[in-house]
Scaffold this active site. Structure first.
Site, PDB file in Angstrom:
ATOM      1  N   LYS B  40       0.835  -0.927   0.085  1.00  0.00           N
ATOM      2  CA  LYS B  40      -0.026   0.076   0.105  1.00  0.00           C
ATOM      3  C   LYS B  40       0.853   1.205  -0.180  1.00  0.00           C
ATOM      4  CE  LYS B  40      -3.648  -0.819   2.414  1.00  0.00           C
ATOM      5  NZ  LYS B  40      -4.269  -1.212   3.722  1.00  0.00           N
ATOM      6  N   ARG B 111      -3.346   2.865   8.366  1.00  0.00           N
ATOM      7  CA  ARG B 111      -3.511   1.327   7.848  1.00  0.00           C
ATOM      8  C   ARG B 111      -2.272   0.771   7.899  1.00  0.00           C
ATOM      9  NH1 ARG B 111      -6.360   5.230   4.311  1.00  0.00           N
ATOM     10  NH2 ARG B 111      -8.561   4.509   4.199  1.00  0.00           N
ATOM     11  N   GLY B 120      -6.161 -11.166   9.561  1.00  0.00           N
ATOM     12  CA  GLY B 120      -5.675 -11.390  10.960  1.00  0.00           C
ATOM     13  C   GLY B 120      -5.115 -10.303  11.753  1.00  0.00           C
ATOM     14  N   MET B 122      -4.307  -5.848  12.311  1.00  0.00           N
ATOM     15  CA  MET B 122      -5.048  -4.644  12.483  1.00  0.00           C
ATOM     16  C   MET B 122      -4.946  -4.174  11.267  1.00  0.00           C
ATOM     17  SD  MET B 122      -4.165  -1.203  14.137  1.00  0.00           S
ATOM     18  CE  MET B 122      -4.773  -0.140  12.946  1.00  0.00           C
ATOM     19  N   ARG B 383      -6.564   2.520 -10.144  1.00  0.00           N
ATOM     20  CA  ARG B 383      -6.068   0.818 -10.278  1.00  0.00           C
ATOM     21  C   ARG B 383      -6.599   0.442 -11.832  1.00  0.00           C
ATOM     22  NH1 ARG B 383      -9.998  -0.769  -5.464  1.00  0.00           N
ATOM     23  NH2 ARG B 383     -11.872   0.480  -6.451  1.00  0.00           N
ATOM     24  N   HIS B 501     -18.647 -36.196 -13.366  1.00  0.00           N
ATOM     25  CA  HIS B 501     -19.258 -36.639 -14.442  1.00  0.00           C
ATOM     26  C   HIS B 501     -19.845 -35.644 -15.403  1.00  0.00           C
ATOM     27  CE1 HIS B 501     -21.965 -38.836 -17.606  1.00  0.00           C
ATOM     28  NE2 HIS B 501     -20.717 -39.450 -17.765  1.00  0.00           N
ATOM     29  N   SER B 809       0.450 -39.283 -22.049  1.00  0.00           N
ATOM     30  CA  SER B 809      -0.319 -38.224 -22.066  1.00  0.00           C
ATOM     31  C   SER B 809      -0.652 -38.247 -20.594  1.00  0.00           C
ATOM     32  CB  SER B 809      -1.589 -38.160 -22.817  1.00  0.00           C
ATOM     33  OG  SER B 809      -2.381 -37.273 -22.670  1.00  0.00           O
ATOM     34  N   CYS B 876      -4.120 -34.253 -20.776  1.00  0.00           N
ATOM     35  CA  CYS B 876      -5.396 -34.357 -21.461  1.00  0.00           C
ATOM     36  C   CYS B 876      -6.152 -34.533 -20.080  1.00  0.00           C
ATOM     37  CB  CYS B 876      -5.684 -35.581 -22.307  1.00  0.00           C
ATOM     38  SG  CYS B 876      -5.356 -37.176 -21.223  1.00  0.00           S
ATOM     39  N   TYR B 896       2.114 -30.551 -25.768  1.00  0.00           N
ATOM     40  CA  TYR B 896       0.771 -29.994 -25.820  1.00  0.00           C
ATOM     41  C   TYR B 896      -0.274 -30.326 -24.645  1.00  0.00           C
ATOM     42  CZ  TYR B 896      -0.714 -35.076 -26.597  1.00  0.00           C
ATOM     43  OH  TYR B 896      -0.953 -36.234 -26.385  1.00  0.00           O
TER      44      TYR B 896
END
Lengths: 919, 919
Positions: B40, B111, B120, B122, B383, B501, B809, B876, B896
């Site tokens: 930040k 901040r 978790g 501050m 942004r 499936h 494969s 695959c 591939y």
């Protein structure tokens, strides 16, 4: 130019020795020349070299096979022609007979013999040297035309089969057997032994015609042609497709080649000064140090096996013992069944010399085959004798005491698995002889048991209460059946393998079990089972041999077995030689006590879920599972806590001063739910909900692949209260026992970890709970938190896990399931084919797969040790009790194995052997 | 002595710079100082540095956090005191206000900002500087007492919560919210917005009392105390237990520390010369290159979000467009909803400069938050703007054309998964607004669909024949449902996950599917479904959004989408930049044609079993499975052969000139059997056996864990005739097409290999069959035989397998199942908890697990290439279409990937990105 300058790797015929002779107490080869002479050839040479009268012969080396297959028959023939002719001449001299001489024929056998035994190759041709003329000479010489013609029949059949290639793919298509069957039909004969000389002559004639018609070539009458073709056939068979496939599957190089053994044949059926028999240097059943054996006068080896004539004892002492046992009078014995010592005292004396010589040479009990041909003793074969487990132990310890072998050899002499025979009941042999085997299943848990059939675990409980012995018969068992299984004498299942629920539990209990008897159909409704034509009902007697998988109808008496002194001594010795420790898998105080008696050095696996089935725990467990929210689960867990604590106190008490590893809840919750309507209604009543609600919950918890489902630490992560309460039970039990003066070492084990984060999350709950318990007690104790390595991913990321886990225990059952993708409950559909087709050498759930699963184990050991050098490493799957796997675990560097109590003695011995073998 | 000589690694306060200021178009830090300033802080510095008017502030570095936590508060305080005081003075100068001055107050936010965002810790305290006195000043200055008191209320609440530690574990136990609720009850108010000044004053008073009672310390009135305590609280929170657990799980070193950002607050609600708004440099929906945005006069950012007032357009052009669309007259628009361009022309002009500057600086479409405080424009945040898939593609290609970015950047700008939005139907937005979401399931297959409910696949067929649109609703689907699934508009299942499936098949078909909607209860008998109070019956309309998982009651109009020109150009560009090829998983000629249209470079996976459900094949398949012996199976296979051949001819035709990989039968046979009595009876009639016999067979084939059971090559090994007939179908189809002039490259793939011997055995059958086919045709063709690597053991022994297999494969679905021990059908019971608890970052069936499964893949690649250097390697599984996984496959060196046809465009882009990213 280039070519002629290179030194050729294939030796030329001039200098090289291609044939090694043996016989007459001498040999050109010896046991170490296995690569050159093959296994069989090297052994024959060795026996001859140490002075035994083996029938003479010679071995054509494996190099000739390579030469023949690379350069062709002419080069091969040229290379060995002289040496083979010389070899046969030597046989003739030693035997005093002549190859192809009808008046005094030498008969010869040809056998292949590679470095490793290899199916698919040509194996054996016997009686070479016979033809229409020589057979008559043999007939005259032996005075036994039937023997001569049957020998000839065999020669033509074997020769046609393996040398001329008339081998059929299927047995029922064998053209030679078809001819024999046809003759038997024509002659109205059922048994081959009833074929007379004329029948055999007709068969030989038809065989010869068959060969000519099918191959275009006649069966050769010339003995030399027979011999050469047989030798070449062995070389050819090295490259046939079956042998090639076998080599490919077993990674045997084609260059190894096979040797050929050519040997004179001897006969024990050439009259009353001939005989054949077998002798043992010690008693194969009991191990007693007493030479004995059996023989038949004027007989062939197969006559002894056929059991038509009663064999006689070799020693006089043995003969008298036999007579006493069988109620034969001394007069009858001496006249009808005299010992070899009595009828051929010179031969017996010679045999005595050899048996002592052999046992001293091989330093082990020998099983000796011998033949007496016309008064001359020939030793055909000697090998280390097969023996019972009890004999194995006794002979090893006796020989150690007799100074024949050292401690390491004594330990290596006993096959660990055979110790089983000393630990479990066995059938009374006399009773067994009358029993009928109705089916064969898997030998899932050793021992023998007889009882009345029950089909439901509850019934086993009822019958046990009435003092009745039962056999529980199920398609498969589930944790619900545990109590009933414990009360039955034995368990028979029709589904599931060697590592099915029934098998594992039974082995844990030391209870006889036959699993996967697929031919048995169980009808729960009719309360009956059927196999083939046999139908048995509830209450009928049935008997199981868990060591062989045999199932018998009816009752068979059993006799109990127990630890004996020789075994005790052996195991004490083993502990001194082992590096791996042996712990036991035990879930109850009683199990743990048994394990301690068997020498366990701690508990490697206590399955908390097994405790769930004791007493009324199961009701609370079901209540927990059926609860809709955390509050409901906590309420049920509060009921479970004191019960688990009590069970665990029993474990700690039995294992005073030794570590106890307790695994948190592992199996899918579905396994604990009631699957029968009655039980479901009971739960509904207890929970105050409708039957339908219970049924819906049962349904919603069912899984497509429970083995890969919601179980192990996944339960503890989704329901953290389970982990918390189990931790509390463990540490409260430990603290309670500590206060009673018992030294406890609790190890809390998180199952089925696949990612380090799973462990971190569970460990946090355990540590937090521990602190709460210690605060409650105002007292601490040391404890460890570790994990199973049983998911492939855990092995692959063991370094990340070891950063947090204080110990690893390899769960090789699950690791094998996932690494292979084999569900141990379902492999019955394909494993038998895999084993038959040699696609796999052993059931990977019985013996660890070193190349695959083992690689993961080694990898995890390396990674775990890198991060935490002193991390204790155990194995607690079924492999923990398997000697071959134990050898691997030793080499992989584990600290201990854990197995069911009844396998602890086996594992102790195997651990010692592993250390000795890998020194 | 020793100690004083060592150079300390913790810097002393004298020389080191600990605070970095920003604001007024300047900054001491910049974007690259993320480690020191946190994410930040570095971003705020960067925005300021490039000249944007961000509200001024300063960042206390991460080094101070370490110093504070190691040396304590005094050392920490001493280290930064001067610099912080100097920083606040600078803020006062720039803002023209004073910290703690009731007449002209400066308010400040604090901040935390670590290198990586970390739950978790501050997070934020706003409005620091307020107290009972200053709040009155703020009230007077703004003329808005309610705003002032609500700001104060927030400060006390946030401060009490995160600085003074009154955070509650559960939301309902939050003591501050309890007070607010109590006041609302007392005052009879429902909405927080109805609380008036007096209410807020009472709440603040009670908050202060609460803090004093609970902590023993008063809420500090001194602004400097507030500021310092807030800064220290951030440092403290770095070491709280939640943050520590998070770091442990995510391997973030404690030494990183967190930075603290202190910034002046600005307000858009200080009168009519104040405003707040948001602007976009291009259109986020369409990608059109047009600056636009929305704002509200005299408002805070949250007012824009709350939607109580209608926001006005930033540009005049936008404002006029909006008026036209919403039927607002120009007069009404100009008076009630004037644009920023009209009401604050100077501010608008300044904003225009920044928007151009920002887009040119970041070279991407920007989403800009701005506030006008009393006539001064502040840029709060900029942004990269979120956008639709279509806008993503258009903006990237436009910017490429405009010379703003290069080809690689353009390719990286498009999130591959967002291409989905261009390929599948979407709901008509107007119709969607009226629709009611009844449940949310998993977004299993993208697109939108509306249809009438059917519960059985057969009914989908019947309805389709009648021209009706249907949605097939099932608990889960099975291969039996394939035809019906293909004819339905969409599929909804209640069980199963993203790789169930239904999900896999639907994605293959490019059909909308929502899976695992567990709250839906399906009652097949009543033909109805219910979810909560809603009950829908067969024939009722239902609509699915497969991209979000939302399910709507009723019919919603959809509009079709299609490939557009910008996408075409993008994908053509992608192919030029990719190394990995993309093939498709396709089982029919139609699938294959679709795949080709989408740019597939071959078929990577044709599942022969999917063909089984076409036409009458299923009957022959069932006949084969139910056969008792080889002869029976061969008879049925002879019926299957011509049907498979025909299907395969379609595949080869569509893939002229490209390779087609055909997998032999893979799933457990049980999947093909009829499970309903009607179908079972049909089979019994066809086979001429009893219903009971069929049922028994169905039962005997059921398995405990079918995923680990009798499937894959295990079928071909136990029933070699299946392998033979499938090979024949493949090669006959190939030869037939070759004769028709089609160029074919068949690749036969053996599934589920775990040992090289399995492959050797199957390959032998395939080669033998091939020779027979070639002999029949008098013609040969080249073909390859390879295997899936999907069992962990195969990956571990890939070198042994590569000695025989011509290609690999990777079947990463199964590999993931077995490596994790996760059944993809059953993970629904625990995966949600795993994701929530961050035990796992992503569903491993969606995105490949690089550390575990990926390790096996890399290992297998290495081993495979060692033995066969040029071995083609593909993937695959479902991961073949997942961009993150594709990046991994690229890095792992595969040749591939293969995915369902509709994911081919996504994979092509992902392949290009992978190559660019890993250059």
């Amino acid at each position: 130019m280039q070519e002629s300058q290179t030194t050729t790797s294939i030796p030329t015929t001039t200098a090289k020795k291609y044939v090694y002779t043996f016989g007459d107490g001498q040999a050109e080869g010896h046991a170490q020349l296995k690569n050159l002479l093959g296994g069989k050839g090297a052994n024959l040479a060795e026996m001859s070299r140490i002075g035994l009268p083996v029938p003479p012969g010679f071995t054509v080396t494996t190099e000739v096979c390579t030469l023949y297959n690379q350069k062709g028959v002419e080069v091969g023939f040229a290379a060995i022609r002289e040496e083979v002719e010389q070899g046969v001449a030597t046989l003739e001299t030693i035997m005093g007979t002549r190859f192809g001489d009808p008046g005094n024929p030498l008969l010869i056998s040809v056998r292949s013999g590679a470095r490793a035994s290899m199916p698919g190759m040509m194996d054996t041709v016997l009686n070479l040297g016979l033809n229409d003329e020589v057979v008559e000479g043999l007939s005259r010489k032996t005075g036994d035309p039937r023997f001569a013609w049957d020998s000839y029949r065999r020669l033509v059949q074997m020769y046609g089969d393996v040398v001329m290639g008339l081998k059929a793919e299927k047995e029922e298509e064998d053209p030679f057997e078809i001819i024999i069957d046809a003759v038997k039909v024509e002659r109205g004969i059922k048994d081959d032994r009833d074929l007379d000389v004329a029948d055999l002559q007709m068969i030989v004639a038809r065989f010869r015609t068959l060969i000519l018609e099918k191959t275009g070539q006649a069966f050769p009458d010339d003995p030399w042609t027979q011999l050469w073709q047989a030798i070449f056939a062995v070389f050819e068979s090295w490259n046939n497709s079956r042998a090639e496939l076998y080599r490919k599957l077993n990674q045997i190089p084609a260059e190894w080649g096979t040797a050929v053994n050519v040997q004179a044949m001897v006969y024990g059926n050439l009259g009353n000064n001939s005989a054949t028999g077998v002798a043992f240097t010690r008693n194969a059943a009991t191990g007693e140090d007493l030479f004995h054996g059996e023989f038949l006068v004027n007989a062939q080896g197969e006559d002894v096996v056929a059991g038509i004539r009663t064999p006689q004892e070799v020693t006089l002492e043995g003969s008298r013992r036999w007579a006493k046992l069988t109620n034969v009078s001394e007069a009858e014995r001496a006249s009808k069944y005299p010992s070899l010592e009595e009828v051929m005292p010179a031969v017996f004396k010679e045999l005595l010399i050899y048996e002592t010589h052999l046992e001293n040479h091989y330093r082990d009990m020998q099983d000796i085959e011998f033949t007496v041909q016309e008064g001359k003793l020939w030793i055909l074969q000697t090998r280390n004798g097969k023996r019972t487990g009890a004999a194995m132990v006794k002979i090893a310890m006796d020989m150690l005491q007799q100074g024949m072998i050292d401690e390491e050899t004594a330990l290596l002499r006993v096959e660990p698995n055979r110790i089983n025979e000393l630990l479990h009941p066995v059938f009374n042999p006399a009773a067994l002889a009358r029993a009928q085997v109705i089916v064969r299943g898997l030998p899932a848990s050793p021992g023998a048991a007889s009882g009345q059939i029950v089909f439901f675990a509850d019934d086993a409980e009822v019958q046990a209460a009435a003092g009745k012995a039962t056999i529980l018969v199920r398609q498969e068992t589930s944790p619900e059946d545990l109590r009933g299984m414990n009360l039955a004498q034995g368990i028979l299942t029709t589904k599931g393998g060697m590592t099915s629920h029934a098998a594992i539990v039974a082995r844990g209990m030391g209870k006889c079990c036959v699993s996967g008897a697929g031919e048995v159909l169980v009808d729960y409704k009719k309360r009956s089972l059927s196999v083939g034509d046999v139908t048995l009902r509830e209450g009928d007697w049935i008997s199981l041999n868990g060591s062989t998988g045999e199932v018998y109808a009816g009752k068979i008496e059993t006799s109990e077995a127990g630890l004996n002194e020789a075994l005790d001594n052996l195991l004490t010795l083993a502990d001194r030689h082992a590096r791996l420790l042996v712990r036991a898998n035990a879930d109850t105080g009683e199990d743990a006590q048994a394990a301690r008696v068997f020498g366990a050095q701690g508990i490697g696996l206590a399955r908390t879920e097994h405790m769930f089935f004791h007493g009324d725990q199961i009701l609370a467990v079901r209540e927990m599972i059926l609860a809709d929210d955390t509050a409901g689960r906590v309420k049920a867990l509060d009921k479970i806590l004191p019960m688990q604590r009590k069970e665990l106190e029993g474990l700690f008490a039995a294992m005073h001063d030794l570590p106890v590893t307790i695994r948190l809840l592992d199996p899918p919750l579905h396994e604990f739910l009631p699957h029968e309507v009655g039980n479901q209604q009971e739960m509904a009543d207890i929970l105050g909900v409708s039957l339908q609600e219970v049924q819906q919950k049962v349904m919603s918890l069912s899984e497509a692949n429970p083995m890969l489902g919601h179980r192990g630490c996944r339960l503890g992560i989704t329901f953290p209260e389970i982990t918390a309460v189990q931790t509390r039970a463990i540490l409260e039990a430990a603290l309670n026992q500590k206060r009673r003066g018992i030294v406890v070492f609790p190890e809390i084990m998180v199952p089925l970890i696949g990612r380090s984060r799973e462990f971190i999350q569970q460990e946090a709950i355990i540590r937090k709970t521990a602190e709460a318990v210690f605060a409650d007690y105002g007292e601490r104790l040391p404890y460890h938190v570790g994990t199973m390595i049983e998911v492939p991913r855990a092995a692959l990321t063991a370094d990340l896990i070891a950063a947090h886990a204080e110990f690893f225990s390899f769960g090789t059952n699950d690791l094998t399931q996932m690494t292979f993708g084999f569900s141990r409950d379902d492999i019955g559909h394909f494993l038998p084919v895999y084993l038959k087709e040699k696609i796999i050498d052993a059931d990977p759930f019985t013996t660890i797969d070193e190349n695959g699963v083992g690689r993961l184990v080694r990898d995890a050991v390396k990674k775990g040790r890198r991060v935490r050098p002193d991390i204790p490493l155990g194995a607690c799957g079924e492999h923990g009790g398997d000697p071959v796997s134990i050898d691997f675990f030793h080499r992989a560097g584990l600290s201990y194995v854990s197995c069911s109590p009844f396998r602890v003695p086996i594992a102790r011995l195997a651990a010692a052997q592993a250390n000795i073998r890998n020194k």
